[in-house]
Design a protein around this motif. Sequence first.
Motif, short mmCIF file in Angstrom:
data_model
loop_
_atom_site.label_atom_id
_atom_site.label_comp_id
_atom_site.label_asym_id
_atom_site.label_seq_id
_atom_site.Cartn_x
_atom_site.Cartn_y
_atom_site.Cartn_z
N LEU A 238 67.41 43.03 70.86
CA LEU A 238 66.45 42.29 71.68
C LEU A 238 66.42 40.80 71.34
O LEU A 238 65.71 40.02 71.98
CB LEU A 238 65.04 42.88 71.49
N HIS A 239 67.18 40.40 70.32
CA HIS A 239 67.18 39.01 69.83
C HIS A 239 67.37 38.00 70.96
O HIS A 239 66.59 37.06 71.12
CB HIS A 239 68.28 38.87 68.77
N ASP A 240 68.41 38.18 71.75
CA ASP A 240 68.71 37.20 72.80
C ASP A 240 67.69 37.26 73.93
O ASP A 240 67.35 36.23 74.52
CB ASP A 240 70.11 37.43 73.37
N LYS A 241 67.18 38.43 74.22
CA LYS A 241 66.24 38.61 75.32
C LYS A 241 64.86 38.07 74.98
O LYS A 241 64.21 37.41 75.81
CB LYS A 241 66.15 40.10 75.67
N LEU A 242 64.39 38.35 73.77
CA LEU A 242 63.03 37.99 73.40
C LEU A 242 62.92 36.74 72.53
O LEU A 242 61.83 36.32 72.19
CB LEU A 242 62.35 39.16 72.67
N GLY A 243 64.06 36.17 72.17
CA GLY A 243 64.01 34.97 71.33
C GLY A 243 63.28 33.84 72.05
O GLY A 243 63.54 33.57 73.21
N TRP A 244 62.38 33.19 71.36
CA TRP A 244 61.59 32.11 71.96
C TRP A 244 61.58 30.85 71.08
O TRP A 244 61.66 29.73 71.57
CB TRP A 244 60.15 32.57 72.21
N PHE A 245 61.51 31.04 69.78
CA PHE A 245 61.32 29.89 68.90
C PHE A 245 62.52 28.95 68.92
O PHE A 245 62.38 27.73 68.96
CB PHE A 245 61.04 30.39 67.48
N GLU A 246 63.71 29.51 68.89
CA GLU A 246 64.91 28.68 68.83
C GLU A 246 65.26 28.05 70.17
O GLU A 246 66.25 27.31 70.27
CB GLU A 246 66.07 29.50 68.27
N LYS A 247 64.43 28.30 71.19
CA LYS A 247 64.59 27.63 72.48
C LYS A 247 63.77 26.35 72.57
O LYS A 247 63.85 25.65 73.58
CB LYS A 247 64.19 28.59 73.61
N LYS A 248 63.00 26.05 71.54
CA LYS A 248 62.19 24.83 71.57
C LYS A 248 63.11 23.62 71.70
O LYS A 248 64.14 23.54 71.04
CB LYS A 248 61.33 24.74 70.31
N PRO A 249 62.73 22.65 72.54
CA PRO A 249 63.67 21.58 72.91
C PRO A 249 64.09 20.65 71.79
O PRO A 249 65.15 20.03 71.86
CB PRO A 249 62.91 20.81 74.00
N MET A 250 63.27 20.53 70.74
CA MET A 250 63.64 19.63 69.64
C MET A 250 63.82 20.37 68.33
O MET A 250 63.73 19.76 67.25
CB MET A 250 62.59 18.53 69.49
N LEU A 251 64.10 21.66 68.40
CA LEU A 251 64.23 22.46 67.18
C LEU A 251 65.25 21.85 66.22
O LEU A 251 66.38 21.57 66.59
CB LEU A 251 64.64 23.89 67.50
#
Length: 504
Positions: A238-251
């Motif tokens: 589910l990592h790719d489907k539910l991942g949210w944090f690493e999508k932050k624009p300035m991570l």
Amino acid sequence: MGTVYLIGAGPGDPGLLTVKAREVLETADVLIYDYLANSEFLSYAKPDAEILYVGKKGGDHTLPQDKINELIIEKAREGRSIARLKGGDPYVFGRGGEEAEELVAAGIDFEVVPGITAGVAAAAYAGIPVTHRDFTTSVCFITGHEDPTKEKSGHNWAVYAKSTSTLVFYMGVKNLPMIAENLIKNGRDPETPVSLVRWGTRCTQQSFVSTLDKVADEAERLGFKAPSIIIVGGVCSLHDKLGWFEKKPMLGKGVIVTRAREQASGLVSTLGKLGACVHEFPTISIEPMADYEPVEKAILSLAAYDWLIFTSVNGVKYFWQQLDEIGLDSRILGGLEIAAIGPATADALREKGIKPDFVPEKYVAEGVVEGLLEKGIKGKKVLIPRALVAREVLPNELEKAGAQVEVLPVYETRLSNNDPEPIRAALKSGEIDYLSFTSSSTVQNFFELISAEEFKQYKDSVKIACIGPITAKTLGEYGFSPDVQPEDYTIPALVDELVADSAK
């Protein structure tokens, strides 16, 4: 005897510290903290608290565990309140149980303040629910690094391999080949999804998903090191489907914020929510005036003025402090027209119950002058509460327009005494992507602390962001030009430009 609080600091995101943990940190006499406890938490300590670092990093122990136990007991016997701050949860691979036993043996009172453990939080930030009814109804937390002095391993690889539980290994990245090999050898499907999460919940978080038979090679290829957790089980799919944090624009983008600490919180918070690694380096300190008698005289003579012009949030803050000091409030401003140089200053006035009569379209002194000319400032008496040292454009131009202007210093700005070494280290290690300036004085003071000549070596690797043309002009005096500059001279616009630039 003092009381010892064994506190779980959580996995790193400062927002995951519990309310109770913060309350203890704010009142403790001594704070003893670990490597994995976010250093930001130290700011919660009271000014006279004794702060001691006892961290352990990759086998490099500042203090061995027995010495840490002795230190805690020694400080408690001084009759002081001790906050023992540990990464994650103190009772989940945090050796909190051992410390608690030592405290009991020494007759010292203690309390445990649980924290959010990385096995749950880091997984969640990577898009992995450790339980999910489509995959598993249980989770097993396992140490990936046993006590080397133990005569016999506590691991039962046959049970782990045949279990339907999600397996979460702590401190196991060095032993990843052995872990994968033992699970496969004992019957676990080599195609089982496996995820590694490094620096979970922090701005530097990284994660990936592989399979049990390939994960060790993949981790080595990607350079994954401690601190990382290893998650084994179907939920990793589910990592790719539910991942949210690493999508932050300035991570992961390192940003130096040079604003005064009193003003920086909004910018720091906004950048943090966008995933940036914010390095606070206030180059300015905001200080009260040594003598407020002239301010009190001006306040008592407000009826003689037509306009009151505020050029900063700090001007509003210190002006109102003096109103309160002499027993007055906003009612004394009745009959005055009030201007604010920008939206943040206007908001500060609204918080005081004052709706500004004028806010310019361009948030610089020149814009204020232009707008006030249209409002017929000629012949009017104007009071400007501001910093002791500031640009003279506004009062000079208003006087040219025929206004009678009085500048009223209500605070002063000074060069901060912050140690530049942490910023130097971050620059040298390549952690910094952006250097932000929000005023001319932040530029001037930054180059007082870190010379322009020294900073030139980072010209190609670190982009400079300026809030507006006046700040950019000052920057040019040091031989630099901004890479990022918004059309609107506001903090939100500056943040938007940083986000846009980081996406390039």
